[in-house]
Design a protein around this motif. Structure first.
Motif, PDB file in Angstrom:
ATOM      1  N   UNK A  29     134.856  96.693  46.593  1.00  0.00           N
ATOM      2  CA  UNK A  29     134.873  95.746  47.710  1.00  0.00           C
ATOM      3  C   UNK A  29     135.434  96.386  48.975  1.00  0.00           C
ATOM      4  N   UNK A  30     136.404  97.261  48.799  1.00  0.00           N
ATOM      5  CA  UNK A  30     137.019  97.921  49.953  1.00  0.00           C
ATOM      6  C   UNK A  30     136.046  98.877  50.644  1.00  0.00           C
ATOM      7  N   UNK A  31     135.255  99.575  49.853  1.00  0.00           N
ATOM      8  CA  UNK A  31     134.344 100.584  50.412  1.00  0.00           C
ATOM      9  C   UNK A  31     132.943 100.048  50.681  1.00  0.00           C
ATOM     10  N   UNK A  32     132.596  98.906  50.071  1.00  0.00           N
ATOM     11  CA  UNK A  32     131.248  98.370  50.236  1.00  0.00           C
ATOM     12  C   UNK A  32     130.190  99.141  49.474  1.00  0.00           C
ATOM     13  N   UNK A  33     130.597  99.930  48.491  1.00  0.00           N
ATOM     14  CA  UNK A  33     129.665 100.735  47.703  1.00  0.00           C
ATOM     15  C   UNK A  33     128.864  99.845  46.756  1.00  0.00           C
ATOM     16  N   UNK A  34     127.561 100.069  46.689  1.00  0.00           N
ATOM     17  CA  UNK A  34     126.706  99.306  45.784  1.00  0.00           C
ATOM     18  C   UNK A  34     126.337 100.145  44.568  1.00  0.00           C
ATOM     19  N   UNK A  35     126.073  99.462  43.443  1.00  0.00           N
ATOM     20  CA  UNK A  35     125.840 100.131  42.165  1.00  0.00           C
ATOM     21  C   UNK A  35     124.534  99.659  41.548  1.00  0.00           C
ATOM     22  N   UNK A  36     123.684 100.607  41.198  1.00  0.00           N
ATOM     23  CA  UNK A  36     122.453 100.326  40.455  1.00  0.00           C
ATOM     24  C   UNK A  36     122.572 100.915  39.059  1.00  0.00           C
ATOM     25  N   UNK A  37     122.123 100.160  38.069  1.00  0.00           N
ATOM     26  CA  UNK A  37     122.049 100.659  36.694  1.00  0.00           C
ATOM     27  C   UNK A  37     120.589 100.762  36.302  1.00  0.00           C
ATOM     28  N   UNK A  38     120.200 101.918  35.777  1.00  0.00           N
ATOM     29  CA  UNK A  38     118.818 102.183  35.393  1.00  0.00           C
ATOM     30  C   UNK A  38     118.758 102.501  33.904  1.00  0.00           C
ATOM     31  N   UNK A  39     117.846 101.815  33.192  1.00  0.00           N
ATOM     32  CA  UNK A  39     117.584 102.112  31.789  1.00  0.00           C
ATOM     33  C   UNK A  39     116.162 102.643  31.667  1.00  0.00           C
ATOM     34  N   UNK A  40     115.978 103.931  31.374  1.00  0.00           N
ATOM     35  CA  UNK A  40     114.640 104.430  31.068  1.00  0.00           C
ATOM     36  C   UNK A  40     114.276 103.981  29.657  1.00  0.00           C
ATOM     37  N   UNK A  41     113.095 103.433  29.465  1.00  0.00           N
ATOM     38  CA  UNK A  41     112.788 102.842  28.169  1.00  0.00           C
ATOM     39  C   UNK A  41     111.363 103.137  27.723  1.00  0.00           C
ATOM     40  N   UNK A  42     111.227 103.506  26.458  1.00  0.00           N
ATOM     41  CA  UNK A  42     109.926 103.689  25.818  1.00  0.00           C
ATOM     42  C   UNK A  42     110.039 103.185  24.386  1.00  0.00           C
ATOM     43  N   UNK A  43     109.421 102.046  24.137  1.00  0.00           N
ATOM     44  CA  UNK A  43     109.423 101.445  22.798  1.00  0.00           C
ATOM     45  C   UNK A  43     110.843 101.208  22.283  1.00  0.00           C
ATOM     46  N   UNK A  44     111.623 100.470  23.059  1.00  0.00           N
ATOM     47  CA  UNK A  44     113.016 100.192  22.702  1.00  0.00           C
ATOM     48  C   UNK A  44     113.284  98.694  22.607  1.00  0.00           C
TER      49      UNK A  44
END
Length: 315
Positions: A29-44
């Motif tokens: 919150x102090x820095x305003x940094x945003x976070x993305x989470x990525x899941x690469x998926x093949x038949x999961x």
């Protein structure tokens, strides 16, 4: 071990418990940094839903808004991976729908590279989609240093990897191929516990500057190239406990090992390479039958060199 690596281990190896979520959130919150989470998926389909649900339940709430976007990149699943992931709350994007100007190649690295075009976070966190008994602490653990320490650019998860009921600190390809290569040729990376682990986070500003091998060599390549780009002290690792996942058979591991060796070879010498093929054997009705596989040879350029990426970032 180099004295520099011993110093790095004492300064840049942490436990996830050292950074409570409250501290990480305050820094975010102090820095305003945003976070993305990525899941690469093949038949999961068997595991991806539980991972997505855990992240949404624990890290994407009004009380704990740590993750800003959660994206599953489906690389052509033949099962219900996309449906299960979407139902659990992820945004699902098919690999082939990203950057259609460049035909997609098979491989995990291809998916990770393309994910930069459909995410927006300042920090990008990659999580494999085959994890069992998933703990959202994997995510908060490895993004924590990036939110609280401006000098850290790349964070690997470290963990025990049980195999056959026996606890261990590394996978088979890690111990037989990757660790010897790193110790011999990049000794500054000798302190990385899980160099091939699929759980790591980095600043977008770094990832967009790195080339991505399209296949299994991507983890080793990003680690080595990050070392050369930002230096050892910008790398870190966080202990997140135990990682359980689906194990591959020996021949699949052989193909993985060949791709990783080739990735290392390319970085050691940009000159002539050995023929990028691997022959393996299976016993057939009349003896051993050879099967030859191409070793991943393609690498994608740094994403910042792609015209569409500049447009996406400006939007």
């Amino acid at each position: 071990m180099l004295e520099e690596v011993e110093r790095w281990l004492s300064m840049r190896s942490w436990s996830a418990t050292e950074r409570p979520v409250e501290r990480i959130l305050a820094a975010k919150q102090r820095t305003g940094t945003t976070v993305s989470v990525v899941l690469p998926a093949l038949d999961e389909e068997a595991t991806v839903g539980d991972i997505v649900a855990a992240i949404r339940r624990e890290l994407m709430t009004d009380a704990v808004p740590l993750v800003d976007e959660l994206v599953v990149i489906d690389s052509g699943s033949g099962d219900r991976t996309a449906e299960v992931a979407a139902k659990a709350g992820a945004r699902v994007v098919h690999r082939d729908a990203i950057l259609p100007r460049i035909p997609a190649l098979p491989g995990k690295g291809e998916v990770l590279w393309r994910s930069l075009l459909v995410t927006s976070g300042d920090v990008v966190c990659f999580i494999d989609a085959d994890l069992k008994d998933f703990d959202a602490g994997f995510v908060s653990g490895i993004v924590g240093p990036l939110l609280t320490d401006p000098d850290v650019d790349f964070v690997k998860a470290m963990y025990d990897r049980p195999f056959g009921g026996t606890a261990g600190q590394g996978g088979r390809v890690t111990e037989l191929v990757a660790r010897p290569l790193l110790n011999l040729h990049w000794p500054q990376l000798a302190g990385i516990v899980q160099p091939l682990g699929g759980e790591y986070a980095a600043r977008r500003s770094l990832l967009e500057r790195l080339p991505f091998p399209v296949g299994y060599g991507v983890e080793l390549a990003l680690l080595v190239d990050a070392l050369h780009t930002v230096g050892l002290d910008a790398l870190a690792q966080v202990d997140v406990g135990v990682r359980k996942h689906r194990h591959q058979d020996g021949q699949a591991l052989g193909r993985m090992a060949a791709a990783i060796y080739r990735t290392a070879q390319l970085r050691l010498s940009r000159g002539h390479l050995v023929r990028p093929e691997l022959t393996q054997f299976e016993r057939g009705e009349h003896g051993f039958v050879p099967h030859t596989y191409a070793v991943d040879t393609e690498e994608r350029p740094p994403m910042r060199d792609i015209e569409e990426y500049a447009v996406h970032r400006a939007a």
